[in-house]
Design a protein around this motif. Structure first.
Motif, PDB file in Angstrom:
ATOM      1  N   LYS A   3       0.317  -1.172  -0.117  1.00  0.00           N
ATOM      2  CA  LYS A   3       0.188  -0.253   0.244  1.00  0.00           C
ATOM      3  C   LYS A   3       1.106   1.558   0.172  1.00  0.00           C
ATOM      4  CE  LYS A   3      -4.301   2.466   2.151  1.00  0.00           C
ATOM      5  NZ  LYS A   3      -4.786   1.617   3.331  1.00  0.00           N
ATOM      6  N   VAL A   5       3.853   1.847  -1.549  1.00  0.00           N
ATOM      7  CA  VAL A   5       4.905   1.786  -1.336  1.00  0.00           C
ATOM      8  C   VAL A   5       5.803   2.926  -2.038  1.00  0.00           C
ATOM      9  CG1 VAL A   5       6.703   0.103  -1.930  1.00  0.00           C
ATOM     10  CG2 VAL A   5       4.901  -0.440  -0.545  1.00  0.00           C
ATOM     11  N   ASN A  23       0.736   0.750  -4.890  1.00  0.00           N
ATOM     12  CA  ASN A  23      -0.229   0.042  -4.395  1.00  0.00           C
ATOM     13  C   ASN A  23      -0.492  -2.167  -5.296  1.00  0.00           C
ATOM     14  OD1 ASN A  23      -1.488   1.389  -1.690  1.00  0.00           O
ATOM     15  ND2 ASN A  23      -1.665   2.714  -3.957  1.00  0.00           N
ATOM     16  N   LYS A  54      13.455  -3.081   2.747  1.00  0.00           N
ATOM     17  CA  LYS A  54      12.338  -2.336   3.027  1.00  0.00           C
ATOM     18  C   LYS A  54      12.015  -1.141   2.549  1.00  0.00           C
ATOM     19  CE  LYS A  54      11.065   0.045   7.949  1.00  0.00           C
ATOM     20  NZ  LYS A  54      11.317   0.528   8.546  1.00  0.00           N
ATOM     21  N   THR A  57       8.725   4.021   1.998  1.00  0.00           N
ATOM     22  CA  THR A  57       7.591   4.672   2.644  1.00  0.00           C
ATOM     23  C   THR A  57       6.404   3.398   1.914  1.00  0.00           C
ATOM     24  OG1 THR A  57       6.769   6.040   0.283  1.00  0.00           O
ATOM     25  CG2 THR A  57       7.624   7.483   2.259  1.00  0.00           C
ATOM     26  N   GLY A  58       4.943   3.886   3.082  1.00  0.00           N
ATOM     27  CA  GLY A  58       4.159   2.673   2.633  1.00  0.00           C
ATOM     28  C   GLY A  58       3.761   1.204   3.518  1.00  0.00           C
ATOM     29  N   SER A  59       3.168   0.664   3.433  1.00  0.00           N
ATOM     30  CA  SER A  59       3.135  -0.328   4.215  1.00  0.00           C
ATOM     31  C   SER A  59       2.785  -1.395   2.877  1.00  0.00           C
ATOM     32  CB  SER A  59       1.998  -0.241   4.792  1.00  0.00           C
ATOM     33  OG  SER A  59       1.312   1.106   5.438  1.00  0.00           O
ATOM     34  N   TYR A  61       1.886  -5.907   3.842  1.00  0.00           N
ATOM     35  CA  TYR A  61       1.014  -6.525   4.351  1.00  0.00           C
ATOM     36  C   TYR A  61       0.892  -7.976   4.117  1.00  0.00           C
ATOM     37  CZ  TYR A  61      -1.618  -2.715   6.434  1.00  0.00           C
ATOM     38  OH  TYR A  61      -1.759  -1.170   6.650  1.00  0.00           O
ATOM     39  N   SER A  66       0.702  -6.785   8.824  1.00  0.00           N
ATOM     40  CA  SER A  66       0.930  -6.159   9.030  1.00  0.00           C
ATOM     41  C   SER A  66       2.476  -5.916   9.197  1.00  0.00           C
ATOM     42  CB  SER A  66       0.304  -5.035   9.691  1.00  0.00           C
ATOM     43  OG  SER A  66       1.735  -3.315  10.042  1.00  0.00           O
ATOM     44  N   SER A  68       4.797  -3.520   9.457  1.00  0.00           N
ATOM     45  CA  SER A  68       5.618  -2.400  10.090  1.00  0.00           C
ATOM     46  C   SER A  68       5.992  -2.442  11.274  1.00  0.00           C
ATOM     47  CB  SER A  68       4.128  -1.090   9.806  1.00  0.00           C
ATOM     48  OG  SER A  68       3.163  -1.142  10.388  1.00  0.00           O
ATOM     49  N   SER A  69       5.405  -3.082  11.687  1.00  0.00           N
ATOM     50  CA  SER A  69       5.949  -2.897  13.360  1.00  0.00           C
ATOM     51  C   SER A  69       6.956  -5.015  13.991  1.00  0.00           C
ATOM     52  CB  SER A  69       4.684  -3.076  14.344  1.00  0.00           C
ATOM     53  OG  SER A  69       3.727  -4.481  14.778  1.00  0.00           O
TER      54      SER A  69
END
Length: 183
Positions: A3, A5, A23, A54, A57-59, A61, A66, A68-69
């Motif tokens: 998303k 990215v 996306n 990595k 920017t962006g996420s 899944y 997710s 991200s964490s």
């Protein structure tokens, strides 16, 4: 799924954008080919999908979760259990035989020794390399090495297979065999 990215690099003061607000939604059993000229961001995209790189920017899944964490150790575990990766140039362990390169991958993924041996033999047959199982990579052609790398990548039946030019070193006959195996 990706998303928004973006990925970019700097060459001196010049910012080189290789992915811009991308996306991408991929579903189970979907097959996607990424085609583009050299330097267009294909490898960066595949590295992001496989959690090796990595995005700026962006996420991301993966399997509905997710990323991200997620810690680096968790990413490593996710890759090990869910992603088979075939590199442009094989990444075989040079000190081990063709058989051992596949077999060790299965042991690392917690398969028992008996199953790992049988699965390795099966995979060697699938990629027409059973007769070369005792050879180390240095004694195999580039195409033979690539077939072993592909067998290793699919050894644990990963949810996702990321293949970066998997047939680049193969002749037409073996390319077709491998494409059928990956699909």
């Amino acid at each position: 799924n990706l998303k928004n990215v973006s990925q970019y690099f700097y060459q001196g003061k010049n910012k080189i954008i290789v992915l811009n607000q991308l996306n991408l939604i991929l579903s189970s059993s979907q097959k996607v080919a990424v085609i583009g000229s050299s330097g267009s961001g294909k490898t960066s995209l595949l590295n992001i999908i496989s959690l090796m790189e990595k995005p700026k920017t962006g996420s991301i899944y993966l399997l509905g979760k997710s990323i991200s964490s997620v810690t680096e150790n968790e990413k490593s575990d996710l890759r090990k259990a869910n992603i088979g990766y075939v590199y442009q140039r094989n990444s075989l362990l040079m000190e081990f035989t063709a058989f051992e390169n596949i077999y060790l991958s299965l042991l690392i993924n917690n398969y028992n020794k008996k199953y790992a041996k049988e699965k390795t033999k099966h995979l060697l047959n699938k990629v027409n390399m059973y007769h070369r199982q005792s050879h180390k990579p240095a004694n195999l052609s580039g195409g033979e090495q690539q077939r072993i790398a592909i067998a290793r990548a699919i050894s644990n039946d990963p949810e996702i297979i990321v293949a970066d030019e998997p047939t680049g070193n193969l002749d037409d006959k073996n390319s077709n065999t491998i494409i059928n195996e990956l699909c």
